[in-house]
Design a protein around this motif. Structure first.
Motif, PDB file in Angstrom:
ATOM      1  N   SER A   1       0.846  -1.190   0.000  1.00 59.87           N
ATOM      2  CA  SER A   1       0.000   0.000   0.000  1.00 59.87           C
ATOM      3  C   SER A   1       0.884   1.243   0.000  1.00 59.87           C
TER       4      SER A   1
ATOM      5  N   THR B   1       0.095   4.386   0.166  1.00 64.89           N
ATOM      6  CA  THR B   1      -0.296   5.403   1.143  1.00 64.89           C
ATOM      7  C   THR B   1       0.319   5.092   2.501  1.00 64.89           C
ATOM      8  N   LEU B   2       0.260   3.813   2.867  1.00 70.13           N
ATOM      9  CA  LEU B   2       0.849   3.418   4.149  1.00 70.13           C
ATOM     10  C   LEU B   2       2.369   3.506   4.088  1.00 70.13           C
TER      11      LEU B   2
ATOM     12  N   GLY C   1       1.509  12.919   3.605  1.00 66.32           N
ATOM     13  CA  GLY C   1       1.206  11.622   3.004  1.00 66.32           C
ATOM     14  C   GLY C   1       0.048  10.921   3.677  1.00 66.32           C
TER      15      GLY C   1
ATOM     16  N   GLY D   1      -3.159   9.477   5.304  1.00 65.31           N
ATOM     17  CA  GLY D   1      -4.606   9.661   5.184  1.00 65.31           C
ATOM     18  C   GLY D   1      -5.272   9.398   6.511  1.00 65.31           C
TER      19      GLY D   1
ATOM     20  N   LYS E   1     -11.219  -1.257   5.456  1.00 61.25           N
ATOM     21  CA  LYS E   1     -10.373  -1.957   4.474  1.00 61.25           C
ATOM     22  C   LYS E   1     -10.636  -3.460   4.560  1.00 61.25           C
TER      23      LYS E   1
ATOM     24  N   TRP F   1      -8.696   4.921  -4.777  1.00 68.15           N
ATOM     25  CA  TRP F   1      -7.938   4.609  -3.556  1.00 68.15           C
ATOM     26  C   TRP F   1      -7.174   3.303  -3.815  1.00 68.15           C
ATOM     27  N   VAL F   2      -5.935   3.272  -3.354  1.00 73.00           N
ATOM     28  CA  VAL F   2      -4.973   2.231  -3.750  1.00 73.00           C
ATOM     29  C   VAL F   2      -5.436   0.788  -3.524  1.00 73.00           C
TER      30      VAL F   2
ATOM     31  N   ASN G   1     -11.398   9.599  -2.059  1.00 70.39           N
ATOM     32  CA  ASN G   1      -9.962   9.576  -1.801  1.00 70.39           C
ATOM     33  C   ASN G   1      -9.363   9.073  -3.104  1.00 70.39           C
TER      34      ASN G   1
ATOM     35  N   TYR H   1     -15.885   8.821   4.066  1.00 69.24           N
ATOM     36  CA  TYR H   1     -15.640  10.253   4.296  1.00 69.24           C
ATOM     37  C   TYR H   1     -16.933  11.068   4.359  1.00 69.24           C
TER      38      TYR H   1
ATOM     39  N   LYS I   1     -12.224   7.697  10.059  1.00 71.31           N
ATOM     40  CA  LYS I   1     -12.079   9.085   9.601  1.00 71.31           C
ATOM     41  C   LYS I   1     -12.990  10.031  10.385  1.00 71.31           C
TER      42      LYS I   1
ATOM     43  N   TYR J   1      -8.061  15.539   1.341  1.00 68.45           N
ATOM     44  CA  TYR J   1      -6.959  15.513   0.384  1.00 68.45           C
ATOM     45  C   TYR J   1      -7.176  16.579  -0.681  1.00 68.45           C
TER      46      TYR J   1
ATOM     47  N   ARG K   1      -1.025  13.541  -4.450  1.00 67.76           N
ATOM     48  CA  ARG K   1      -2.028  13.693  -3.395  1.00 67.76           C
ATOM     49  C   ARG K   1      -1.382  14.316  -2.165  1.00 67.76           C
TER      50      ARG K   1
HETATM   51  N1  GLU Z   1      -6.807   5.564   3.581  1.00 65.75           N
HETATM   52  C1  GLU Z   1      -5.668   6.296   4.050  1.00 65.75           C
HETATM   53  C2  GLU Z   1      -4.890   6.815   2.869  1.00 65.75           C
HETATM   54  O1  GLU Z   1      -5.344   6.710   1.756  1.00 65.75           O
HETATM   55  C3  GLU Z   1      -4.838   5.509   5.019  1.00 65.75           C
HETATM   56  C4  GLU Z   1      -3.848   4.550   4.431  1.00 65.75           C
HETATM   57  C5  GLU Z   1      -4.527   3.391   3.808  1.00 65.75           C
HETATM   58  O2  GLU Z   1      -5.218   2.656   4.521  1.00 65.75           O
HETATM   59  O3  GLU Z   1      -4.397   3.263   2.596  1.00 65.75           O
HETATM   60  O4  GLU Z   1      -3.833   7.351   3.056  1.00 65.75           O
END
Ligand code: GLU
Ligand code: PMP
Length: 397
Positions: free
Chosen positions: A13, A15-16, A36, A38, A100, A124-125, A174, A205, A237, A323, A372
């Protein structure tokens, strides 16, 4: 040892990963501004923490029902009813270890080899990865900046085949922050309904929405639509509870039961203590939620205005989430210390190296002309970060 093919192709991931990288740099003493992550920077509200402490003291520390305690299912039903006037039964609700995880179980329960799943891009990833892990194929519908990053229903029609199983919606989005009015949503959902698709609607969100807009859940559009839709949400969130790991889905009870079976063979119940905290979040005072959303709106207004003043940035004004997703493609072809910026990854590296600002490259969301920036951080950090970005890009030739 040889990895299984699905693990070999799985992407981490982004984002993580970027959040972790910024945290590690900070721990080393580097003064990084982290745009970075989220996750809301606010602390979890006090009443929620107190309920968790009470749960521990009372010894509420054992396994619970796999799909969540009745008290929490009732609290979820109460919140959906109070906010949107929609009714659910307990058998139509499942609680998982974060939204998730809810989404993962859902894709495992309903997708298989040969299925196609339509995902709006930028996405979103985790959506495409979860669809692929279930053996299905993600099909992307591009939402364009000059169409306010919204799905065009005619485009959607064109992408549907006899293999299409579902449409994933995520609004406020996102990474773009785009959302839909009830009318816009209806046009999209009508296309999906006519084609007999299921809808997965990730509305995590929903409480972070701006400009006086109201959030309309897909399931509010009619009884038949509600039957084909899985409403996904969570406390991460809205209540600043990312670490507690509580997410949930509402939908068809046969599928919810299959998801519960999956949980029973993998994670078992979500943490007992977090469940009690989530009950308080959903049933207690909602004032903190509103306060946090207001604060996000102030930051959003500030960052959009500042970024749009920096030559080369073009920043869409988001209507929700936390974001901004500016177009930075005008920097492509420019150079710094001999290096050329060719794409969003290069631009992200430039910002981290030259400005000590961490952002996520747009390519990770399927849109290479963008980055982002999460403004879920203090106003001081936002100011500092934007000042640094402004100075750094001046050096690009
Ligand atoms: N959803 C948030 C983000 O997009 C947290 C990280 C994740 O779970 O992907 O940054
Ligand atoms: N959906 C979207 C669009 C998100 O940005 C996130 C953030 N992590 C999630 C779902 C999952 O959140 P969580 O697992 O913390 O509930």
């Amino acid at each position: 040892m040889k990895l299984a093919a699905r693990a070999e192709r799985l992407k981490p991931s982004a984002t993580l990963a970027i959040t972790a990288k910024a945290k590690a740099l900070k721990a080393e003493g580097v003064d990084v501004v982290g745009f970075g992550a989220g996750e809301p920077d606010f602390d979890t509200p006090e009443n929620i923490k107190e309920e968790a402490i009470r749960a521990i003291k009372e010894g509420f520390t054992k396994y619970t029902a796999v799909g969540g305690i009745d008290e929490l299912k009732n609290a979820i039903i109460h919140r959906i009813k109070e906010d949107h006037g929609i009714k659910y039964e307990k058998s139509e609700i499942i609680v998982s270890c974060g939204a998730k995880h809810t989404l993962y179980n859902l894709s495992q329960a309903i997708f298989e080899e040969g299925d196609e799943v339509i995902i709006p891009s930028p996405y979103w990833v985790s959506y495409p990865e979860q669809v692929i892990l279930a053996g299905a194929k993600p099909v992307f519908i591009e939402t364009k900046e000059d169409y306010d990053f919204k799905i065009d229903p005619d485009e959607l029609k064109k992408l549907i085949t006899n293999k299409t199983k579902a449409l994933i919606l995520n609004y406020p989005s996102n990474p773009t922050g785009a959302t839909y009015t009830e009318y816009e949503l209806r046009d999209i959902v009508d296309v999906a309904m006519k084609a007999g698709l299921s809808i997965i609607s990730d509305e995590i969100y929903e409480k972070i929405i701006y400009d006086g807009l109201t959030h309309t859940p897909v399931v509010k559009l009619g009884e038949e639509i509600k039957k084909s839709t899985f409403l996904v949400n969570g406390v991460s969130k809205s209540y600043s509870m990312t670490g507690w790991r509580i997410g949930y889905a509402a939908g068809d009870k046969m599928i919810i039961e299959a998801m519960s079976n999956l949980q029973g063979q993998s994670t078992s119940n979500p943490t007992s203590i977090s469940q009690r905290a989530a009950v308080e979040a959903l049933k207690g005072s909602q004032e903190e939620v509103k306060r946090m959303a207001k604060e996000f709106e102030k930051r959003k207004n500030y960052i959009v205005e500042r970024l749009n003043k920096i030559p080369g940035f073009r920043c869409f004004n988001p209507q929700g989430a936390f974001y901004v997703f500016p177009n930075i493609s005008s920097f492509f072809g420019k150079k710094y210390t001999g290096k050329e910026i060719r794409n969003s990854v290069d631009f992200t590296e430039f910002l981290l190296g030259e400005a000590k600002v961490a952002v996520v490259p747009g390519i990770e969301f399927g849109a290479d002309k963008y980055v982002r920036i999460s403004y879920a951080t203090s106003m001081e950090e936002i100011k500092k970060g934007v000042d640094r970005i402004e100075k750094a890009v001046e050096r690009l030739k």
